[in-house]
Design an enzyme around this catalytic site. Structure first.
Site: not given
Length: 344
Positions: A333-335
């Site tokens: 989700h962070c990337i």
């Protein structure tokens, strides 16, 4: 204008990512660096099976990106230092009163509180770059915030963390009221649910100080998926128990108590750096699917897939090994960052 951030489950136009580049967090050895390039590329190709992917690539990495991404991934060049698109890039919003209009919230980005190790000044411009690329109306914000620090249900509820938006390294003059007012103005979320903290590893030197997207998410209005560490030997066992008790007393924008569904942590407790923060909560919802984090544990990965299939009916759940991403401070989700379709 009344901007609203749609739920992640709303139809997407595409997903945005940024390709890794040489730097402190990529890895010290050639093998470690190749591991990171491969992990980001694997996620991009998994997402591309469901929807278009646009990858921002620093000019220094253009040849490598072309070789590893191939023709399936659209490449757009821009100077980068950090490459966590969820955090440095824009948060997309729509205006229900103006069909077809897309907005892009350009949060102020200072590398998760301007730590000494972070190189972030180039990537702080990526929100504006992406907004220009897609013709979105820019929604500027003086709030230091990252996309991984918020989760919404698309109906007025936002999850926040006291140690992120109220972090004195980010917003030394902010209080809850000011943050909440900015959530209304930028993403149309008038009901804030505040978590007191995030997971233990996230407070290490290379952490974000409590991003919510590794702790909890809202798969549908009125329901929460919550990271659950069930091994008492891990400090997050106490953390997640505390968060569950708190969230059980909260309501969403419609006044509903949350139906809390636990996503058990994998069995691995430690890596070379200490207690891990491996979390299945950090998945990405895409058109017709879910890109889930995998941790090389067949049983635990399968359990998580089953829970995600139940939480997102009708979507195919695909697991991608995320250990190399978590080793650098985040997850799938962070990337990634979804660009919603602006209804015509």
């Amino acid at each position: 204008m009344a901007w609203r951030m749609p739920a992640e489950t709303a139809p997407h136009e595409r997903t945005w990512m940024a390709f890794p580049r040489e730097g402190r967090t990529l890895g010290e050895s050639a093998a470690e660096r190749e591991e990171a390039y491969a992990a980001w590329s694997d996620v991009a190709h998994a997402v591309a099976e469901f929807e278009p992917v646009s990858m921002v690539v620093d000019p220094s990495e253009s040849d490598r990106a072309a070789r590893m991404l191939g023709s399936a991934i659209e490449v757009r060049e821009a100077p980068l230092d950090e490459y966590w698109m969820r955090d440095m890039g824009p948060t997309f919003v729509v205006d229900d009163d103006r069909p077809g209009v897309l907005g892009a919230v350009d949060w102020t980005f200072n590398g998760w509180g301007a730590p000494g190790w972070a190189d972030w000044r180039l990537s702080a411009e990526i929100g504006r770059f992406v907004a220009d690329e897609v013709g979105a109306e820019l929604v500027s914000s003086l709030l230091v915030n990252e996309g991984g620090g918020i989760h919404v249900d698309g109906e007025g509820t936002v999850l926040l963390t006291e140690t992120v938006q109220l972090d004195p390294r980010r917003n030394p003059f902010a209080d809850r009221a000011r943050v909440e007012a900015e959530m209304v103005r930028t993403i149309g979320a008038a009901h804030a649910v505040w978590l007191p903290r995030g997971l233990t590893r996230d407070y290490d030197a290379f952490g974000t100080n409590g991003h919510v997207d590794i702790v909890a998410t809202i798969p549908s209005p009125g329901r929460l998926l919550l990271h659950a560490q069930r091994d008492a030997g891990h400090p997050d066992a106490a953390v997640t128990a505390e968060l569950r008790a708190l969230l059980a007393e909260q309501t969403d924008a419609a006044g509903r108590r949350f139906d809390i569904v636990e996503l058990p942590a994998p069995e691995t407790l430690r890596d070379d750096e200490g207690f891990v923060d491996w979390s299945y909560v950090n998945h990405l919802v895409v058109n017709g699917g879910v890109i889930a984090c995998g941790f090389g544990e067949e049983r635990a990965d399968a359990v998580a897939r089953g829970i995600l299939e139940d939480a997102y009916p009708g979507r195919k759940v695909v697991t991608v090994d995320a250990r190399a991403i978590f080793a650098r401070g985040g997850g799938i989700h962070c990337i990634t960052q979804q660009q919603p379709k602006a209804a015509s």
